[in-house]
Design a protein around this motif. Sequence first.
Motif, PDB file in Angstrom:
ATOM      1  N   GLY B  59      15.400   3.697  -6.108  1.00 11.38           N
ATOM      2  CA  GLY B  59      14.315   2.718  -6.125  1.00 11.38           C
ATOM      3  C   GLY B  59      13.961   2.247  -4.720  1.00 11.38           C
ATOM      4  O   GLY B  59      12.783   2.206  -4.345  1.00 11.38           O
ATOM      5  N   GLU B  60      14.975   1.941  -3.924  1.00 12.46           N
ATOM      6  CA  GLU B  60      14.700   1.499  -2.545  1.00 12.46           C
ATOM      7  C   GLU B  60      14.099   2.625  -1.713  1.00 12.46           C
ATOM      8  O   GLU B  60      13.187   2.402  -0.899  1.00 12.46           O
ATOM      9  CB  GLU B  60      15.989   1.001  -1.888  1.00 12.46           C
ATOM     10  CG  GLU B  60      16.323  -0.435  -2.260  1.00 12.46           C
ATOM     11  CD  GLU B  60      17.362  -1.031  -1.318  1.00 12.46           C
ATOM     12  OE1 GLU B  60      17.199  -0.924  -0.082  1.00 12.46           O
ATOM     13  OE2 GLU B  60      18.355  -1.597  -1.831  1.00 12.46           O
ATOM     14  N   ALA B  61      14.621   3.828  -1.908  1.00 11.86           N
ATOM     15  CA  ALA B  61      14.103   4.973  -1.145  1.00 11.86           C
ATOM     16  C   ALA B  61      12.638   5.215  -1.481  1.00 11.86           C
ATOM     17  O   ALA B  61      11.816   5.457  -0.589  1.00 11.86           O
ATOM     18  CB  ALA B  61      14.944   6.216  -1.442  1.00 11.86           C
ATOM     19  N   LEU B  62      12.287   5.151  -2.773  1.00 12.39           N
ATOM     20  CA  LEU B  62      10.902   5.406  -3.169  1.00 12.39           C
ATOM     21  C   LEU B  62       9.970   4.338  -2.586  1.00 12.39           C
ATOM     22  O   LEU B  62       8.848   4.650  -2.159  1.00 12.39           O
ATOM     23  CB  LEU B  62      10.789   5.461  -4.701  1.00 12.39           C
ATOM     24  CG  LEU B  62      11.530   6.630  -5.365  1.00 12.39           C
ATOM     25  CD1 LEU B  62      11.470   6.506  -6.891  1.00 12.39           C
ATOM     26  CD2 LEU B  62      10.974   7.985  -4.930  1.00 12.39           C
ATOM     27  N   CYS B  63      10.437   3.092  -2.532  1.00 12.77           N
ATOM     28  CA  CYS B  63       9.625   2.028  -1.910  1.00 12.77           C
ATOM     29  C   CYS B  63       9.419   2.321  -0.426  1.00 12.77           C
ATOM     30  O   CYS B  63       8.321   2.111   0.111  1.00 12.77           O
ATOM     31  CB  CYS B  63      10.296   0.668  -2.083  1.00 12.77           C
ATOM     32  SG  CYS B  63      10.163   0.035  -3.765  1.00 12.77           S
ATOM     33  N   ALA B  64      10.468   2.795   0.230  1.00 16.45           N
ATOM     34  CA  ALA B  64      10.358   3.113   1.658  1.00 16.45           C
ATOM     35  C   ALA B  64       9.405   4.290   1.883  1.00 16.45           C
ATOM     36  O   ALA B  64       8.626   4.304   2.846  1.00 16.45           O
ATOM     37  CB  ALA B  64      11.741   3.429   2.230  1.00 16.45           C
ATOM     38  N   ILE B  65       9.457   5.263   0.995  1.00 17.40           N
ATOM     39  CA  ILE B  65       8.552   6.418   1.100  1.00 17.40           C
ATOM     40  C   ILE B  65       7.108   5.946   0.893  1.00 17.40           C
ATOM     41  O   ILE B  65       6.202   6.322   1.638  1.00 17.40           O
ATOM     42  CB  ILE B  65       8.943   7.500   0.064  1.00 17.40           C
ATOM     43  CG1 ILE B  65      10.314   8.095   0.405  1.00 17.40           C
ATOM     44  CG2 ILE B  65       7.875   8.589  -0.022  1.00 17.40           C
ATOM     45  CD1 ILE B  65      10.971   8.869  -0.744  1.00 17.40           C
ATOM     46  N   ARG B  66       6.912   5.103  -0.114  1.00 20.21           N
ATOM     47  CA  ARG B  66       5.574   4.570  -0.370  1.00 20.21           C
ATOM     48  C   ARG B  66       5.057   3.780   0.834  1.00 20.21           C
ATOM     49  O   ARG B  66       3.886   3.897   1.205  1.00 20.21           O
ATOM     50  CB  ARG B  66       5.593   3.697  -1.648  1.00 20.21           C
ATOM     51  CG  ARG B  66       4.346   2.923  -1.967  1.00 20.21           C
ATOM     52  CD  ARG B  66       3.068   3.785  -2.058  1.00 20.21           C
ATOM     53  NE  ARG B  66       3.067   4.735  -3.153  1.00 20.21           N
ATOM     54  CZ  ARG B  66       2.937   6.065  -2.964  1.00 20.21           C
ATOM     55  NH1 ARG B  66       2.791   6.594  -1.758  1.00 20.21           N
ATOM     56  NH2 ARG B  66       2.932   6.886  -3.995  1.00 20.21           N
ATOM     57  N   ALA B  67       5.941   3.009   1.463  1.00 22.30           N
ATOM     58  CA  ALA B  67       5.523   2.212   2.624  1.00 22.30           C
ATOM     59  C   ALA B  67       5.101   3.110   3.789  1.00 22.30           C
ATOM     60  O   ALA B  67       4.141   2.809   4.492  1.00 22.30           O
ATOM     61  CB  ALA B  67       6.659   1.285   3.050  1.00 22.30           C
ATOM     62  N   ARG B  68       5.799   4.220   3.960  1.00 23.98           N
ATOM     63  CA  ARG B  68       5.453   5.118   5.070  1.00 23.98           C
ATOM     64  C   ARG B  68       4.204   5.930   4.777  1.00 23.98           C
ATOM     65  O   ARG B  68       3.440   6.276   5.665  1.00 23.98           O
ATOM     66  CB  ARG B  68       6.615   6.074   5.359  1.00 23.98           C
ATOM     67  CG  ARG B  68       7.686   5.455   6.211  1.00 23.98           C
ATOM     68  CD  ARG B  68       8.313   6.489   7.137  1.00 23.98           C
ATOM     69  NE  ARG B  68       7.381   7.055   8.096  1.00 23.98           N
ATOM     70  CZ  ARG B  68       7.637   8.119   8.833  1.00 23.98           C
ATOM     71  NH1 ARG B  68       8.765   8.757   8.700  1.00 23.98           N
ATOM     72  NH2 ARG B  68       6.756   8.581   9.687  1.00 23.98           N
ATOM     73  N   TRP B  69       4.009   6.332   3.513  1.00 19.77           N
ATOM     74  CA  TRP B  69       2.858   7.160   3.130  1.00 19.77           C
ATOM     75  C   TRP B  69       2.137   6.465   1.980  1.00 19.77           C
ATOM     76  O   TRP B  69       2.351   6.808   0.802  1.00 19.77           O
ATOM     77  CB  TRP B  69       3.310   8.557   2.703  1.00 19.77           C
ATOM     78  CG  TRP B  69       3.906   9.359   3.810  1.00 19.77           C
ATOM     79  CD1 TRP B  69       3.230  10.095   4.743  1.00 19.77           C
ATOM     80  CD2 TRP B  69       5.302   9.548   4.105  1.00 19.77           C
ATOM     81  NE1 TRP B  69       4.101  10.708   5.614  1.00 19.77           N
ATOM     82  CE2 TRP B  69       5.380  10.394   5.248  1.00 19.77           C
ATOM     83  CE3 TRP B  69       6.486   9.075   3.548  1.00 19.77           C
ATOM     84  CZ2 TRP B  69       6.598  10.773   5.814  1.00 19.77           C
ATOM     85  CZ3 TRP B  69       7.696   9.451   4.109  1.00 19.77           C
ATOM     86  CH2 TRP B  69       7.741  10.290   5.224  1.00 19.77           C
ATOM     87  N   PRO B  70       1.301   5.482   2.280  1.00 19.49           N
ATOM     88  CA  PRO B  70       0.730   4.616   1.232  1.00 19.49           C
ATOM     89  C   PRO B  70      -0.082   5.376   0.179  1.00 19.49           C
ATOM     90  O   PRO B  70      -0.127   4.951  -0.974  1.00 19.49           O
ATOM     91  CB  PRO B  70      -0.166   3.654   2.021  1.00 19.49           C
ATOM     92  CG  PRO B  70       0.407   3.632   3.397  1.00 19.49           C
ATOM     93  CD  PRO B  70       0.941   5.013   3.632  1.00 19.49           C
ATOM     94  N   GLU B  71      -0.669   6.498   0.539  1.00 15.19           N
ATOM     95  CA  GLU B  71      -1.575   7.174  -0.400  1.00 15.19           C
ATOM     96  C   GLU B  71      -0.957   8.412  -1.033  1.00 15.19           C
ATOM     97  O   GLU B  71      -1.593   9.055  -1.865  1.00 15.19           O
ATOM     98  CB  GLU B  71      -2.860   7.612   0.333  1.00 15.19           C
ATOM     99  CG  GLU B  71      -3.551   6.517   1.132  1.00 15.19           C
ATOM    100  CD  GLU B  71      -4.216   5.493   0.242  1.00 15.19           C
ATOM    101  OE1 GLU B  71      -4.532   5.852  -0.910  1.00 15.19           O
ATOM    102  OE2 GLU B  71      -4.383   4.332   0.670  1.00 15.19           O
ATOM    103  N   ARG B  72       0.229   8.771  -0.588  1.00 11.99           N
ATOM    104  CA  ARG B  72       0.743  10.096  -0.953  1.00 11.99           C
ATOM    105  C   ARG B  72       1.424  10.092  -2.318  1.00 11.99           C
ATOM    106  O   ARG B  72       2.292   9.253  -2.581  1.00 11.99           O
ATOM    107  CB  ARG B  72       1.742  10.518   0.129  1.00 11.99           C
ATOM    108  CG  ARG B  72       2.121  11.966   0.105  1.00 11.99           C
ATOM    109  CD  ARG B  72       2.924  12.292   1.367  1.00 11.99           C
ATOM    110  NE  ARG B  72       3.380  13.662   1.320  1.00 11.99           N
ATOM    111  CZ  ARG B  72       4.208  14.191   2.218  1.00 11.99           C
ATOM    112  NH1 ARG B  72       4.646  13.473   3.230  1.00 11.99           N
ATOM    113  NH2 ARG B  72       4.577  15.446   2.099  1.00 11.99           N
ATOM    114  N   PRO B  73       1.074  11.035  -3.205  1.00 10.59           N
ATOM    115  CA  PRO B  73       1.823  11.139  -4.465  1.00 10.59           C
ATOM    116  C   PRO B  73       3.301  11.420  -4.178  1.00 10.59           C
ATOM    117  O   PRO B  73       3.621  12.118  -3.217  1.00 10.59           O
ATOM    118  CB  PRO B  73       1.185  12.346  -5.169  1.00 10.59           C
ATOM    119  CG  PRO B  73      -0.123  12.559  -4.497  1.00 10.59           C
ATOM    120  CD  PRO B  73       0.032  12.071  -3.085  1.00 10.59           C
ATOM    121  N   ILE B  74       4.173  10.856  -4.981  1.00  6.01           N
ATOM    122  CA  ILE B  74       5.616  11.071  -4.827  1.00  6.01           C
ATOM    123  C   ILE B  74       6.162  11.720  -6.095  1.00  6.01           C
ATOM    124  O   ILE B  74       5.898  11.245  -7.203  1.00  6.01           O
ATOM    125  CB  ILE B  74       6.370   9.738  -4.588  1.00  6.01           C
ATOM    126  CG1 ILE B  74       5.794   8.997  -3.374  1.00  6.01           C
ATOM    127  CG2 ILE B  74       7.866   9.992  -4.410  1.00  6.01           C
ATOM    128  CD1 ILE B  74       6.377   7.592  -3.183  1.00  6.01           C
TER     129      ILE B  74
END
Lengths: 357, 357
Positions: B59-74
Amino acid sequence: MKGAGYYSKATGGAKDVIDHGKSLVLGAIEAIGQTDNTRPFTMSDMGCADGGTSLDMVGEALCAIRARWPERPIQMVYTDLPRNDFSQLFQMVHGLTDVESYIGTVDNLYVMASATSFHQAMFAPATLDLGFSATASHYISDRPCQISDHVHMVGASGEERRAYEEQGRRDWETFLRRRSDELAADGRLVLFNFGIDEEGRYLGHTGGVSMFETFNEIWEQFRDEGHITGEEYLATNFPQCYRTVEQFTDPLTDKGSDVYASGLRLDHVETRVVRCPYERDFTENHRDADRFALEYIPTLRSWSETSFAAGLSADRAPEERQRILDAYYTACEERVRQSPEGHAMDYVHIYLVLRKD
Amino acid sequence: MKGAGYYSKATGGAKDVIDHGKSLVLGAIEAIGQTDNTRPFTMSDMGCADGGTSLDMVGEALCAIRARWPERPIQMVYTDLPRNDFSQLFQMVHGLTDVESYIGTVDNLYVMASATSFHQAMFAPATLDLGFSATASHYISDRPCQISDHVHMVGASGEERRAYEEQGRRDWETFLRRRSDELAADGRLVLFNFGIDEEGRYLGHTGGVSMFETFNEIWEQFRDEGHITGEEYLATNFPQCYRTVEQFTDPLTDKGSDVYASGLRLDHVETRVVRCPYERDFTENHRDADRFALEYIPTLRSWSETSFAAGLSADRAPEERQRILDAYYTACEERVRQSPEGHAMDYVHIYLVLRKD
């Protein structure tokens, strides 16, 4: 969740539907233009259950995809709800059951599963190349109301009928809009949906005894005899909508619709009736009413039991609930045994092939 | 397969290991250069079991990924073997259990599962951005031989020890080569692997009573007392290899290796001991030997039972096999109850962060 291939073993007819529709899938693969080869080709089976009914079709489709794009990685994504038996699915696909699987026959293939509902976004935008779904889209996202005198919307009338049709319309448009976003350019959807054909036929309602009438009559009888309460009868409503051909195609042909505006186009529509294999076996082969009842009712039970269970009061102990359900299907069996003629769960599907412009 | 969160509930210590290592995951996300934004960002948890031990970290990692790439599908892909309880995993991730999940807190997120072994290719080439795995890579693809006087390779010697180390070496190199192919440019692997640290410590062998010695002694006793046969004792071998720091890093630092040639680089290596939570609770808190035995043995049983079961003859009836296993863990409990001091399943991990050039 019954496990061990229960669903696909009990649903030979559902496999027939998919196998008979294979050419539509293979035709869709042929029709896809040479798209971006740097991306994996993604195929999905949406509402896959244990994967058994589509296994042969998926294997052929993957071979056809490999033949068209010899070097391209292929992702095969199975989807269903979180409580689905995904372990059974994976064991079957990975060749760990007695069912022959395509695994190992297609190289550079990556099989995955998703438990996201098809009412939600399931794939990253523009990454789905071939979306397949059979016998699944009639499940609606919510029951809009109780049906006062029936268990299924096909027996509802007036406002209640309209409420289910409206829920069905909204869910279908949402399904199409989500898939349209997910489809890559020139991607295809091949959908074999339960529905109501041009002659008013639908599942188990093709001229003989109407299956949902039988379901409802026996459930009413259970109410009248006090096995279940009036509230439980009212609370028993299949979360399903059977749509007509027009209801399926309207969003795809109405140039003012969001779905049309998103670029989704109707390539092909037809209706087919696939005969109930248990009735055919009874009529043309064994003429044994006991055997027919014992083979036929499990196929109905495999998909209907959760809906009857959902109607029962949460105050009942699990064993009591199970006892009622067992008695109910025993009564269904008895009905077929005593008067087997005309019972049949013929499948009526609306077959659609859609294309993303 | 015990279901209902059995694995993650019995493995509080394994969750501690992951939670304590979070900063390595978050650091890896920070360190990834701005890569191709047109592709979804793919993270995986390889060998996830029911997903409970990694849920907070992911959960924390996905939030960090979202913060770095705001528009990118994960895409978040959980992987384990086909018999894993994927339904339990999906129910937990989709928020249908009593465990709080990250689902719904990260938009444009697609959660999937794969049942392909990490000894095989699991992802399309150059599509994996962040591969995570904890407490899984010690499982080898095959048992190279029987161990004549022990149940685990840590107690083996001579040719037998070397055979397990050789199998471990080949599987580790294959794991790294496969993941290297799958990693996108500048992608990262963050791996918390069971292993043997610089002081010779490994799981349950950190200065007190050695856990695998206890396992072996009681299994030998079962053989000597006739509860199991000599063949069954010999056939009981954990399919695991605990590697040393050098065995982990050799393919990454040897410039002549295939792994190095593929572009995989060692960014970080360290070893850590995470104290057994049950032993700590006993020592620092309750001092109740009965309670310690009853809390401690289930965490050992959660991952060791399949290995002892695999040693038993296929000729034994399932109930008989279960009876032997129940008696075995009761004997383990009795051993702890009578002499609790020194028993501890301290976790010893080799932490690696790898980068694809």
